[in-house]
Design a protein around this motif. Structure first.
Motif, mmCIF file in Angstrom:
data_model
loop_
_atom_site.group_PDB
_atom_site.id
_atom_site.type_symbol
_atom_site.label_atom_id
_atom_site.label_comp_id
_atom_site.label_asym_id
_atom_site.label_seq_id
_atom_site.Cartn_x
_atom_site.Cartn_y
_atom_site.Cartn_z
ATOM 1 N N MET A 57 -6.188 -36.985 30.817
ATOM 2 C CA MET A 57 -7.218 -36.321 30.066
ATOM 3 C C MET A 57 -6.850 -34.851 29.912
ATOM 4 O O MET A 57 -6.556 -34.181 30.877
ATOM 5 C CB MET A 57 -8.530 -36.481 30.828
ATOM 6 C CG MET A 57 -9.649 -35.868 30.120
ATOM 7 S SD MET A 57 -11.123 -36.516 30.888
ATOM 8 C CE MET A 57 -12.191 -35.292 30.525
ATOM 9 N N ARG A 58 -6.911 -34.415 28.697
ATOM 10 C CA ARG A 58 -6.501 -33.046 28.383
ATOM 11 C C ARG A 58 -7.713 -32.131 28.329
ATOM 12 O O ARG A 58 -8.741 -32.492 27.750
ATOM 13 C CB ARG A 58 -5.803 -33.054 27.028
ATOM 14 C CG ARG A 58 -5.148 -31.804 26.736
ATOM 15 C CD ARG A 58 -4.281 -31.985 25.515
ATOM 16 N NE ARG A 58 -3.684 -30.723 25.223
ATOM 17 C CZ ARG A 58 -3.149 -30.377 24.109
ATOM 18 N NH1 ARG A 58 -3.124 -31.247 23.122
ATOM 19 N NH2 ARG A 58 -2.626 -29.220 23.929
ATOM 20 N N ARG A 59 -7.564 -30.921 28.915
ATOM 21 C CA ARG A 59 -8.685 -29.962 28.926
ATOM 22 C C ARG A 59 -8.740 -29.196 27.620
ATOM 23 O O ARG A 59 -7.706 -28.841 27.055
ATOM 24 C CB ARG A 59 -8.522 -28.955 30.052
ATOM 25 C CG ARG A 59 -8.780 -29.531 31.383
ATOM 26 C CD ARG A 59 -8.901 -28.409 32.364
ATOM 27 N NE ARG A 59 -9.011 -28.925 33.695
ATOM 28 C CZ ARG A 59 -9.208 -28.192 34.737
ATOM 29 N NH1 ARG A 59 -9.297 -26.905 34.617
ATOM 30 N NH2 ARG A 59 -9.311 -28.737 35.915
ATOM 31 N N ARG A 60 -9.949 -28.927 27.205
ATOM 32 C CA ARG A 60 -10.157 -28.157 25.991
ATOM 33 C C ARG A 60 -10.396 -26.694 26.358
ATOM 34 O O ARG A 60 -11.093 -26.393 27.321
ATOM 35 C CB ARG A 60 -11.390 -28.701 25.273
ATOM 36 C CG ARG A 60 -11.296 -28.548 23.796
ATOM 37 C CD ARG A 60 -12.441 -29.208 23.120
ATOM 38 N NE ARG A 60 -13.612 -28.327 23.282
ATOM 39 C CZ ARG A 60 -14.838 -28.658 23.034
ATOM 40 N NH1 ARG A 60 -15.129 -29.858 22.639
ATOM 41 N NH2 ARG A 60 -15.801 -27.808 23.166
#
Length: 141
Positions: A1-4
């Motif tokens: 999961m990539r952080r925004r």
């Protein structure tokens, strides 16, 4: 999961700094008012031309009801000065800048002879013209 990435600015520290500065200015502003209280006579006179005051800071000699003299130049403008000091300081200013406006703020209770004596001191220092400071008349309703 990539952080925004969050593109918000936290303004709480800026508000804290602003409030601290506001408090500091509120406390120090009344302390900055200085000067000698003199009851000036009330007259209907024309104010000095703004360009005269803007170009040169006027030399102001204040004389209270007891005859004590205060000059707006020097180490402490709130300390009374003697006649020789007035002549010496005014002469030094007028030699450097002969076009400096010279004004007398004399108390309304001061005898006329004392006002003339003060004006003579300034003339001895080299002032060609000496003006008198007054309060404007209250506006009629």
């Amino acid at each position: 999961m990539r952080r925004r990435l969050v593109n918000e600015i936290n303004v709480v520290p800026y508000i804290d700094v602003m409030l601290v500065l506001l408090v500091i200015f509120m406390i120090t502003a009344p302390l900055l008012t200085q000067g000698i209280h003199v009851d000036l006579p009330r007259l209907a006179t024309e104010p000095l031309p703004q360009e005269l005051i803007r170009d040169n800071r006027p030399l102001i000699l204040t004389v209270d009801a007891e005859g004590r003299m205060y000059l707006n130049i020097g180490e402490d403008p709130d300390d009374a000065v003697e006649s020789p000091v007035v002549v010496a300081r005014a002469a030094a200013v007028l030699q450097r800048q002969p076009e400096t406006p010279v004004l007398v703020r004399a108390s309304e209770e001061l005898p006329y002879g004392d006002v003339v004596t003060v004006m003579a001191l300034l003339q001895r220092a080299g002032a060609a013209k000496v003006g008198l400071v007054t309060r404007p008349l209250p506006a009629e309703e």
